[in-house]
Scaffold this motif. Structure first.
Motif, PDB file in Angstrom:
ATOM      1  N   VAL A  21       1.740  -3.413  -1.577  1.00 54.37           N
ATOM      2  CA  VAL A  21       1.307  -3.732  -2.942  1.00 54.37           C
ATOM      3  C   VAL A  21       0.085  -2.882  -3.249  1.00 54.37           C
ATOM      4  O   VAL A  21      -0.942  -3.005  -2.575  1.00 54.37           O
ATOM      5  N   GLY A  22       0.200  -2.019  -4.251  1.00 57.65           N
ATOM      6  CA  GLY A  22      -0.932  -1.212  -4.668  1.00 57.65           C
ATOM      7  C   GLY A  22      -1.535  -0.359  -3.580  1.00 57.65           C
ATOM      8  O   GLY A  22      -2.732  -0.096  -3.577  1.00 57.65           O
ATOM      9  N   GLY A  23      -0.730   0.087  -2.634  1.00 52.53           N
ATOM     10  CA  GLY A  23      -1.248   0.886  -1.532  1.00 52.53           C
ATOM     11  C   GLY A  23      -1.688   0.074  -0.333  1.00 52.53           C
ATOM     12  O   GLY A  23      -2.021   0.638   0.704  1.00 52.53           O
ATOM     13  N   TYR A  24      -1.697  -1.264  -0.440  1.00 57.72           N
ATOM     14  CA  TYR A  24      -2.077  -2.132   0.676  1.00 57.72           C
ATOM     15  C   TYR A  24      -0.814  -2.591   1.405  1.00 57.72           C
ATOM     16  O   TYR A  24       0.042  -3.253   0.814  1.00 57.72           O
ATOM     17  N   ARG A  25      -0.704  -2.241   2.685  1.00 51.77           N
ATOM     18  CA  ARG A  25       0.452  -2.660   3.473  1.00 51.77           C
ATOM     19  C   ARG A  25       0.277  -4.129   3.872  1.00 51.77           C
ATOM     20  O   ARG A  25      -0.733  -4.500   4.465  1.00 51.77           O
ATOM     21  N   LEU A  26       1.263  -4.964   3.546  1.00 46.39           N
ATOM     22  CA  LEU A  26       1.151  -6.404   3.757  1.00 46.39           C
ATOM     23  C   LEU A  26       1.458  -6.761   5.205  1.00 46.39           C
ATOM     24  O   LEU A  26       2.309  -6.138   5.839  1.00 46.39           O
ATOM     25  N   ALA A  27       0.765  -7.783   5.692  1.00 49.40           N
ATOM     26  CA  ALA A  27       0.922  -8.200   7.089  1.00 49.40           C
ATOM     27  C   ALA A  27       1.522  -9.594   7.221  1.00 49.40           C
ATOM     28  O   ALA A  27       2.191  -9.875   8.213  1.00 49.40           O
ATOM     29  N   VAL A  53      -0.216 -11.644  -5.773  1.00 52.57           N
ATOM     30  CA  VAL A  53       0.742 -11.001  -6.662  1.00 52.57           C
ATOM     31  C   VAL A  53       1.222 -12.031  -7.676  1.00 52.57           C
ATOM     32  O   VAL A  53       1.694 -13.105  -7.307  1.00 52.57           O
ATOM     33  N   ILE A  54       1.066 -11.701  -8.941  1.00 52.07           N
ATOM     34  CA  ILE A  54       1.388 -12.643 -10.016  1.00 52.07           C
ATOM     35  C   ILE A  54       2.898 -12.739 -10.210  1.00 52.07           C
ATOM     36  O   ILE A  54       3.618 -11.745 -10.108  1.00 52.07           O
ATOM     37  N   ARG A  55       3.365 -13.924 -10.501  1.00 53.71           N
ATOM     38  CA  ARG A  55       4.792 -14.148 -10.731  1.00 53.71           C
ATOM     39  C   ARG A  55       5.310 -13.286 -11.875  1.00 53.71           C
ATOM     40  O   ARG A  55       4.621 -13.032 -12.861  1.00 53.71           O
ATOM     41  N   ALA A  56       6.573 -12.871 -11.727  1.00 54.49           N
ATOM     42  CA  ALA A  56       7.174 -11.988 -12.726  1.00 54.49           C
ATOM     43  C   ALA A  56       7.231 -12.643 -14.098  1.00 54.49           C
ATOM     44  O   ALA A  56       7.112 -11.963 -15.125  1.00 54.49           O
ATOM     45  N   ASP A  61       4.777 -11.486 -20.030  1.00 51.47           N
ATOM     46  CA  ASP A  61       4.162 -11.993 -21.252  1.00 51.47           C
ATOM     47  C   ASP A  61       2.968 -11.116 -21.619  1.00 51.47           C
ATOM     48  O   ASP A  61       1.990 -11.047 -20.866  1.00 51.47           O
ATOM     49  N   PRO A  62       3.001 -10.412 -22.750  1.00 50.06           N
ATOM     50  CA  PRO A  62       1.898  -9.501 -23.092  1.00 50.06           C
ATOM     51  C   PRO A  62       0.563 -10.207 -23.282  1.00 50.06           C
ATOM     52  O   PRO A  62      -0.492  -9.652 -22.966  1.00 50.06           O
ATOM     53  N   GLU A  63       0.580 -11.444 -23.795  1.00 44.58           N
ATOM     54  CA  GLU A  63      -0.669 -12.177 -23.971  1.00 44.58           C
ATOM     55  C   GLU A  63      -1.279 -12.530 -22.621  1.00 44.58           C
ATOM     56  O   GLU A  63      -2.496 -12.477 -22.440  1.00 44.58           O
ATOM     57  N   PHE A  64      -0.427 -12.867 -21.649  1.00 49.38           N
ATOM     58  CA  PHE A  64      -0.943 -13.128 -20.302  1.00 49.38           C
ATOM     59  C   PHE A  64      -1.599 -11.880 -19.739  1.00 49.38           C
ATOM     60  O   PHE A  64      -2.684 -11.949 -19.141  1.00 49.38           O
ATOM     61  N   ARG A  65      -0.963 -10.740 -19.894  1.00 52.69           N
ATOM     62  CA  ARG A  65      -1.528  -9.502 -19.354  1.00 52.69           C
ATOM     63  C   ARG A  65      -2.911  -9.218 -19.950  1.00 52.69           C
ATOM     64  O   ARG A  65      -3.828  -8.798 -19.242  1.00 52.69           O
ATOM     65  N   ARG A  66      -3.026  -9.422 -21.259  1.00 52.66           N
ATOM     66  CA  ARG A  66      -4.309  -9.164 -21.909  1.00 52.66           C
ATOM     67  C   ARG A  66      -5.376 -10.088 -21.349  1.00 52.66           C
ATOM     68  O   ARG A  66      -6.484  -9.647 -20.993  1.00 52.66           O
ATOM     69  N   ARG A  67      -5.074 -11.370 -21.218  1.00 54.07           N
ATOM     70  CA  ARG A  67      -6.047 -12.330 -20.702  1.00 54.07           C
ATOM     71  C   ARG A  67      -6.337 -12.086 -19.220  1.00 54.07           C
ATOM     72  O   ARG A  67      -7.475 -12.195 -18.769  1.00 54.07           O
ATOM     73  N   ASP A  90      -4.767  -4.494 -10.081  1.00 54.76           N
ATOM     74  CA  ASP A  90      -3.957  -3.685 -10.990  1.00 54.76           C
ATOM     75  C   ASP A  90      -3.394  -4.650 -12.032  1.00 54.76           C
ATOM     76  O   ASP A  90      -2.521  -5.455 -11.729  1.00 54.76           O
ATOM     77  N   THR A  91      -3.918  -4.569 -13.238  1.00 54.92           N
ATOM     78  CA  THR A  91      -3.496  -5.480 -14.303  1.00 54.92           C
ATOM     79  C   THR A  91      -2.447  -4.865 -15.203  1.00 54.92           C
ATOM     80  O   THR A  91      -1.952  -5.532 -16.110  1.00 54.92           O
ATOM     81  N   GLU A  92      -2.085  -3.614 -14.974  1.00 60.25           N
ATOM     82  CA  GLU A  92      -1.166  -2.926 -15.871  1.00 60.25           C
ATOM     83  C   GLU A  92       0.147  -2.538 -15.214  1.00 60.25           C
ATOM     84  O   GLU A  92       1.044  -2.018 -15.878  1.00 60.25           O
ATOM     85  N   GLY A  93       0.302  -2.751 -13.925  1.00 57.38           N
ATOM     86  CA  GLY A  93       1.513  -2.372 -13.227  1.00 57.38           C
ATOM     87  C   GLY A  93       2.673  -3.285 -13.570  1.00 57.38           C
ATOM     88  O   GLY A  93       2.560  -4.234 -14.353  1.00 57.38           O
ATOM     89  N   ALA A  94       3.828  -2.995 -12.962  1.00 54.55           N
ATOM     90  CA  ALA A  94       5.031  -3.790 -13.229  1.00 54.55           C
ATOM     91  C   ALA A  94       4.814  -5.250 -12.879  1.00 54.55           C
ATOM     92  O   ALA A  94       5.293  -6.143 -13.574  1.00 54.55           O
ATOM     93  N   GLN A  95       4.088  -5.520 -11.800  1.00 48.79           N
ATOM     94  CA  GLN A  95       3.748  -6.887 -11.410  1.00 48.79           C
ATOM     95  C   GLN A  95       2.258  -6.930 -11.086  1.00 48.79           C
ATOM     96  O   GLN A  95       1.836  -6.388 -10.070  1.00 48.79           O
ATOM     97  N   PRO A  96       1.428  -7.540 -11.946  1.00 52.61           N
ATOM     98  CA  PRO A  96      -0.025  -7.519 -11.734  1.00 52.61           C
ATOM     99  C   PRO A  96      -0.422  -8.166 -10.413  1.00 52.61           C
ATOM    100  O   PRO A  96       0.262  -9.056  -9.906  1.00 52.61           O
TER     101      PRO A  96
END
Length: 596
Positions: A21-27, A53-56, A61-67, A90-96
């Motif tokens: 996720v975002g360059g971080y390898r998960l363990a 990682v925020i739920r899809a 929801d664009p309002e959620f992304r803004r907030r 990362d607030t702008e990627g496919a999954q924030p």
């Protein structure tokens, strides 16, 4: 309110968990909640991180992304001793997502559920630590909104408050704009539960709840259905009869229904010092020994996932990288740290979780943190980074002669046709075939199949009269399938192939799959393996009001199992438990397993 503690603090990654996720390898998986899933990862220097990682559903929801973007920026300003700082996001990627410092300690909810209530000194140190954390959070212009035992971690040197302000991002979005309140019902303030009004005094009420919960071992307003707890919070006084006498005045003031009557954070800290018979100083002995042992358990971190072997970097093309420039896709702090720490040359170290370098991006969590751009072409390029970083200059391609290319293509075509003629089976009638389509080659001493054999479908297995309680799930691979409760992440975000969920606050009931997809069949259709394979009207959940006794549902799990669920009905209103009754027919391993 408490749930059974999980088997361990680190759960292995599942097939549907991302490896990076975002360059971080998960363990490992640390937990899951209403807004997303939390993973353990590491910085390039080896420091552990908690990556949420925020739920899809929210990310769409664009309002959620803004907030969410606003709240993350605010949270990055919070640098208190009793908070887990936000390191990257990362607030702008496919999954924030956002990454915070990892806190090696159980949550207050876990500690109380497993070991019971805390002694007076521990409760006082917990209260002053959380109050100090709220002071820093409020100073950054943030109201926590969802302060609860699960959001207070017990570290060796004091408590840590996490997830501050993030719940606000979900407020008034499409998912919560239908009257659903943001927050945990058992720890809401009266004004939050009734009118949705939230101020810093709302967090003071939650702090009183936390102090009572730690000292009593149970919520001050009792357990039970959410709507019943909310009614008591709004209209009744808390039950503080089991609270130590020294704490009753403090907790009673914090739990005042009128926000104006609640004490200021500075007054709470002062009252705790007055109550304590000895000076309050945070130290490694602030928790009971058994809880401290749970902290030690969380210091035994699992190793990060192995980094794949590097692949040779391809030379740049005009569409990839132009001279003196870098790719335009966003970079995270993991990228910058890896780039800054990597040395030029073949002996450069490879860091766990490191991602390729890219243009630097500022991070308010680290004042003064800068990396000087731009990097010279190829300065930090490493084998295996491919198109994700700056490329070294590639060799100048040689000019090819068109005549040789044409001649080579013709020869390759002739050779291919000859090989195809050799491989194709003889259809001239020289050989005879049996009824099964197998060619008789006895004259040549052997035999060959005329084509691939169609796989045999698995035999169905049926189970009648399964009672599936609310918040329980089934796994189709189990024989027989036994309903089980998901205490870690809940059935909505768990791994069940089929579940029954009932919202205790609003009474909504639904069935669904957290590990596959569903199709409710029409009345004219009869469930079968062939029909379930052909259907394409997929969903992940169905309202129980869409079903009538006899309704059939195709369930297709990611593990490759297919089932037909026949709904028989639900428990009556006078039944003390809530459950549905189903019949189940399962075809195990009917499809290839999928990670989609």
């Amino acid at each position: 309110m408490s749930s059974t503690p999980s088997a361990g603090p680190f759960q292995p990654l599942k097939a549907d968990d991302p490896p990076v996720v975002g360059g971080y390898r998960l363990a490992a998986v640390l937990g899951a909640g209403g807004m997303g899933k939390v993973y353990l990862s590491y910085t390039p220097g080896g420091r552990p991180l908690a990556v949420k990682v925020i739920r899809a559903e929210f990310s769409e929801d664009p309002e959620f992304r803004r907030r969410f973007q606003q709240e993350v920026r605010s949270a990055q300003r919070v640098q208190g001793l009793y908070t887990a700082p936000v390191i990257d996001s990362d607030t702008e990627g496919a999954q924030p997502w956002l990454a915070t410092a990892y806190v090696p300690g159980p949550s207050l909810a876990h500690a109380v559920a497993r070991y019971g209530k805390l002694p007076l000194r521990s409760v006082l140190l917990l209260t002053v630590g959380v109050a100090e954390a709220l002071g820093v959070i409020h100073g950054a212009g943030i109201v926590h909104r969802d302060l609860k035992p699960a959001n207070v971690l017990l570290a060796a040197d004091g408590p840590r408050v996490i997830d501050f302000g993030i719940a606000r991002a979900a407020d008034t979005t499409a998912l919560t704009g239908t009257g659903v309140s943001v927050g945990t019902p058992a720890f809401m303030a009266p004004e939050q539960a009734s009118a949705g009004t939230v101020t810093s005094a709302t967090d003071v009420f939650a702090l009183g709840q936390i102090a009572a919960y730690a000292a009593i071992g149970a919520p001050a307003f009792g357990d039970g259905p959410s709507h019943a707890v909310l009614y008591r919070i709004v209209h009744e006084d808390p039950d503080l009869s089991s609270l130590p006498d020294e704490l009753r005045p403090l907790v009673g003031r914090c739990l005042s229904r009128d926000p104006a009557d609640r004490p200021a954070l500075a007054d709470i800290i002062r009252m705790c010092h007055e109550i304590s018979p000895t000076p309050l100083r945070q130290g490694e002995d602030w928790l009971p020994q058994e809880v401290a042992g749970s902290i030690t358990e969380r210091h035994r971190l699992p190793a990060p996932a192995p980094t794949p072997p590097p692949r040779p970097a391809a030379p740049p093309t005009p569409t990839q990288v132009s001279p003196g420039s870098h790719p335009s896709h966003p970079r995270t702090q993991a990228d910058h740290i890896a780039a800054a720490m990597t040395q030029t040359g073949p002996a450069a170290p490879q860091f766990p979780g490191a991602a390729p370098p890219g243009p630097p991006r500022g991070n308010p969590a680290f004042p003064g943190y800068t990396i000087q751009p731009p990097y010279p072409q190829g300065q930090f390029a490493q084998p295996g980074w491919g198109g994700n970083g700056a490329f070294p200059p590639g060799p100048t391609p040689r000019r090819k002669r068109p005549g040789l290319i044409v001649a080579g293509a013709v020869l390759a075509g002739v050779a291919g046709l000859a090989l195809l003629g050799i491989l194709l089976p003889d259809r001239s009638g020289d050989s005879t075939s049996d009824k099964g389509g197998r060619a008789d080659s006895s004259a040549g001493g052997g035999s060959a199949d005329s084509g691939p054999t169609k796989p045999v479908d698995p035999r169905p297995v049926s189970y009648k009269g399964i009672d599936l309680s609310a918040s329980y799930e089934l796994m189709l691979a189990d024989n027989p399938p036994r309903p089980k409760e998901n205490n870690d992440s809940g059935v909505l975000y768990g791994d069940g192939d089929f579940y029954f969920h009932r919202d205790s606050l609003f009474g909504d009931e639904q069935v669904g799959s957290a590990n596959g997809k569903l199709v409710v069949l029409k009345n004219s259709q009869k469930g079968s393996l062939e029909l379930c394979r052909q259907e394409s009207r997929f969903t992940e959940s169905l309202g129980l009001d869409q079903l009538t006794p006899g309704s059939q549902i195709c369930v297709l799990s990611k593990a490759g199992h297919i089932a037909v669920v026949t709904y028989r009905g639900k428990s009556g209103d006078d039944d003390p438990s809530r459950y549905i009754t189903i019949d189940l027919t399962v075809w195990r391993n009917a499809e290839e397993a999928s990670q989609d």
